[in-house]
Design a protein around this motif. Structure first.
Motif, PDB file in Angstrom:
ATOM      1  N   THR A 189       0.844  -1.198   0.000  1.00 22.60           N
ATOM      2  CA  THR A 189       0.000   0.000   0.000  1.00 22.60           C
ATOM      3  C   THR A 189       0.877   1.246   0.000  1.00 22.60           C
ATOM      4  O   THR A 189       1.989   1.242   0.542  1.00 22.60           O
ATOM      5  CB  THR A 189      -0.918   0.052   1.238  1.00 22.60           C
ATOM      6  OG1 THR A 189      -0.122   0.096   2.431  1.00 22.60           O
ATOM      7  CG2 THR A 189      -1.843  -1.150   1.283  1.00 22.60           C
ATOM      8  N   ILE A 190       0.370   2.279  -0.633  1.00 22.23           N
ATOM      9  CA  ILE A 190       1.032   3.578  -0.600  1.00 22.23           C
ATOM     10  C   ILE A 190      -0.040   4.661  -0.591  1.00 22.23           C
ATOM     11  O   ILE A 190      -1.016   4.600  -1.364  1.00 22.23           O
ATOM     12  CB  ILE A 190       1.983   3.781  -1.792  1.00 22.23           C
ATOM     13  CG1 ILE A 190       2.611   5.169  -1.740  1.00 22.23           C
ATOM     14  CG2 ILE A 190       1.285   3.553  -3.118  1.00 22.23           C
ATOM     15  CD1 ILE A 190       3.679   5.414  -2.771  1.00 22.23           C
ATOM     16  N   THR A 191       0.116   5.625   0.277  1.00 19.69           N
ATOM     17  CA  THR A 191      -0.815   6.746   0.345  1.00 19.69           C
ATOM     18  C   THR A 191      -0.412   7.806  -0.678  1.00 19.69           C
ATOM     19  O   THR A 191       0.742   8.223  -0.725  1.00 19.69           O
ATOM     20  CB  THR A 191      -0.823   7.373   1.750  1.00 19.69           C
ATOM     21  OG1 THR A 191      -1.208   6.383   2.698  1.00 19.69           O
ATOM     22  CG2 THR A 191      -1.794   8.542   1.812  1.00 19.69           C
ATOM     23  N   ILE A 192      -1.369   8.217  -1.508  1.00 23.61           N
ATOM     24  CA  ILE A 192      -1.121   9.237  -2.519  1.00 23.61           C
ATOM     25  C   ILE A 192      -1.857  10.498  -2.077  1.00 23.61           C
ATOM     26  O   ILE A 192      -3.036  10.697  -2.375  1.00 23.61           O
ATOM     27  CB  ILE A 192      -1.592   8.771  -3.912  1.00 23.61           C
ATOM     28  CG1 ILE A 192      -1.007   7.397  -4.241  1.00 23.61           C
ATOM     29  CG2 ILE A 192      -1.184   9.787  -4.988  1.00 23.61           C
ATOM     30  CD1 ILE A 192      -1.502   6.810  -5.550  1.00 23.61           C
ATOM     31  N   ASP A 193      -1.158  11.349  -1.354  1.00 23.24           N
ATOM     32  CA  ASP A 193      -1.795  12.531  -0.780  1.00 23.24           C
ATOM     33  C   ASP A 193      -2.367  13.448  -1.847  1.00 23.24           C
ATOM     34  O   ASP A 193      -3.430  14.055  -1.661  1.00 23.24           O
ATOM     35  CB  ASP A 193      -0.796  13.304   0.078  1.00 23.24           C
ATOM     36  CG  ASP A 193      -0.383  12.544   1.326  1.00 23.24           C
ATOM     37  OD1 ASP A 193      -1.217  11.770   1.839  1.00 23.24           O
ATOM     38  OD2 ASP A 193       0.775  12.699   1.769  1.00 23.24           O
ATOM     39  N   GLN A 194      -1.664  13.569  -2.988  1.00 20.40           N
ATOM     40  CA  GLN A 194      -2.110  14.478  -4.042  1.00 20.40           C
ATOM     41  C   GLN A 194      -3.469  14.079  -4.604  1.00 20.40           C
ATOM     42  O   GLN A 194      -4.203  14.910  -5.125  1.00 20.40           O
ATOM     43  CB  GLN A 194      -1.084  14.521  -5.179  1.00 20.40           C
ATOM     44  CG  GLN A 194       0.282  15.036  -4.781  1.00 20.40           C
ATOM     45  CD  GLN A 194       1.207  13.937  -4.310  1.00 20.40           C
ATOM     46  OE1 GLN A 194       0.783  12.930  -3.758  1.00 20.40           O
ATOM     47  NE2 GLN A 194       2.499  14.119  -4.552  1.00 20.40           N
ATOM     48  N   LEU A 195      -3.809  12.788  -4.513  1.00 20.18           N
ATOM     49  CA  LEU A 195      -5.063  12.292  -5.069  1.00 20.18           C
ATOM     50  C   LEU A 195      -6.015  11.781  -3.991  1.00 20.18           C
ATOM     51  O   LEU A 195      -7.032  11.163  -4.299  1.00 20.18           O
ATOM     52  CB  LEU A 195      -4.781  11.182  -6.090  1.00 20.18           C
ATOM     53  CG  LEU A 195      -3.929  11.598  -7.289  1.00 20.18           C
ATOM     54  CD1 LEU A 195      -3.616  10.402  -8.175  1.00 20.18           C
ATOM     55  CD2 LEU A 195      -4.635  12.683  -8.096  1.00 20.18           C
ATOM     56  N   SER A 196      -5.669  12.008  -2.741  1.00 23.67           N
ATOM     57  CA  SER A 196      -6.532  11.674  -1.606  1.00 23.67           C
ATOM     58  C   SER A 196      -6.970  10.213  -1.610  1.00 23.67           C
ATOM     59  O   SER A 196      -8.148   9.886  -1.397  1.00 23.67           O
ATOM     60  CB  SER A 196      -7.777  12.576  -1.596  1.00 23.67           C
ATOM     61  OG  SER A 196      -7.413  13.934  -1.576  1.00 23.67           O
ATOM     62  N   CYS A 197      -6.015   9.318  -1.874  1.00 24.29           N
ATOM     63  CA  CYS A 197      -6.355   7.907  -1.914  1.00 24.29           C
ATOM     64  C   CYS A 197      -5.176   7.052  -1.482  1.00 24.29           C
ATOM     65  O   CYS A 197      -4.044   7.530  -1.362  1.00 24.29           O
ATOM     66  CB  CYS A 197      -6.818   7.496  -3.308  1.00 24.29           C
ATOM     67  SG  CYS A 197      -5.524   7.561  -4.568  1.00 24.29           S
ATOM     68  N   VAL A 198      -5.461   5.773  -1.243  1.00 24.66           N
ATOM     69  CA  VAL A 198      -4.438   4.775  -0.947  1.00 24.66           C
ATOM     70  C   VAL A 198      -4.463   3.745  -2.068  1.00 24.66           C
ATOM     71  O   VAL A 198      -5.529   3.229  -2.428  1.00 24.66           O
ATOM     72  CB  VAL A 198      -4.693   4.091   0.406  1.00 24.66           C
ATOM     73  CG1 VAL A 198      -3.670   2.983   0.648  1.00 24.66           C
ATOM     74  CG2 VAL A 198      -4.659   5.113   1.536  1.00 24.66           C
ATOM     75  N   ALA A 199      -3.294   3.452  -2.645  1.00 27.03           N
ATOM     76  CA  ALA A 199      -3.185   2.454  -3.702  1.00 27.03           C
ATOM     77  C   ALA A 199      -2.764   1.129  -3.083  1.00 27.03           C
ATOM     78  O   ALA A 199      -1.817   1.067  -2.300  1.00 27.03           O
ATOM     79  CB  ALA A 199      -2.175   2.895  -4.755  1.00 27.03           C
TER      80      ALA A 199
END
Length: 282
Positions: free
Chosen positions: A120-130
């Motif tokens: 998992t990685i949090t993508i702050d710019q897109l407000s989501c977790v991949a």
């Protein structure tokens, strides 16, 4: 556009940087290929790129270890490594993410990958977790080999690049990213991905069907909205799309790295090229 076994390829790019840079390495892993790109760490470094074929029927960890054991592949001083992983990605809004249920949710969404570890990685710019899969023994082997290992899905640098571009263009197109026998279709809505999905494609009719179906699903306008194709798309796809849509463009894998100098790397996946640029500019 099926994937075919790749011969070993060595491509070397020379570019001039305006600042000193430490040695950086990117590894890109898919079921059928391993890409390695690294800089030599000099003030005016070379960027080296090599592609190696992988056999999906053979243990992945053994194949990757055998390649990396060759001293000329990754120099010994390249200890900080970024790994891009190609595989199905599930996106969860940050405010809905639950670490305790993410793996089960992924395995219910994508069958056949239950044996793989879920990263998992949090993508702050897109407000989501991949959430994305990686062979656990391969991850362990890489962590033992390198002092630092940063893992991302291969779409990550592509999303960030075009999200930044969208903010300047203000036309919010639908993107189709072709790679590894797949078509990743996505569109942004402010600080989120409004749509993202991956489709297996072989020929232009397959890609045309998926792109137009998503276009209509999102209620986009054939006269005013834009379609952007990225990566090695099937022959004649652009021409076929232009029969239905007024604005269709192809983004060639060319990056400005230093002083406006355009760099075009043959055989390097677009996501790896973008990640290499991010590391050089860091």
């Amino acid at each position: 556009m099926g994937i075919v076994p790749l011969p070993q390829v060595q491509t070397i790019m020379q570019t001039t940087l305006t600042h000193s840079t430490s040695a950086k390495c990117c590894i890109r892993l898919s079921d059928r290929s391993l890409n390695i790109a690294y800089t030599d760490g000099a003030n005016e470094p070379n960027i080296h790129h090599a592609i190696f074929a992988l056999n999906p029927g053979v243990d992945q960890t053994h194949q990757v270890r055998t390649i990396l054991d060759k001293p000329e592949v990754v120099p010994a001083d390249h200890c900080d490594v970024t790994l891009l992983v190609d595989g199905p990605v599930m996106l969860i809004p940050t405010d809905e993410y639950d670490a305790a249920t993410a793996t089960d949710l992924y395995d219910q969404t994508f069958t056949g990958l239950e044996h793989k570890e879920k990263m998992t990685i949090t993508i702050d710019q897109l407000s989501c977790v991949a959430v994305f899969p990686l062979d656990s023994s391969t991850r362990t082997m890489l962590e033992e080999r390198f002092s630092m290992l940063h893992v991302y899905p291969c779409d990550w640098p592509v999303w960030l690049h075009y999200h930044s571009t969208d903010q300047h263009l203000r036309r919010n197109p639908l993107y189709g990213y072709f790679h590894d026998g797949s078509l990743d279709i996505f569109r942004f809505q402010h600080d989120r991905l409004r749509f993202f999905n991956r489709f297996a494609v072989e020929q232009a009719p397959d890609a045309l069907y998926f792109l137009l179906n998503v276009w209509r699903q999102l209620g986009m306008d054939a006269e005013t909205d834009h379609m952007v194709l990225v990566g090695p798309q099937p022959t004649e796809l652009k021409e076929r799309l232009e029969r239905h849509l007024r604005h269709v463009s192809v983004n060639a894998p060319t990056i400005d790295i230093a002083q406006g100098q355009a760099i075009d790397i043959a055989n390097m996946p677009y996501d790896l090229l973008l990640m290499q640029e991010r590391q050089i500019r860091r």
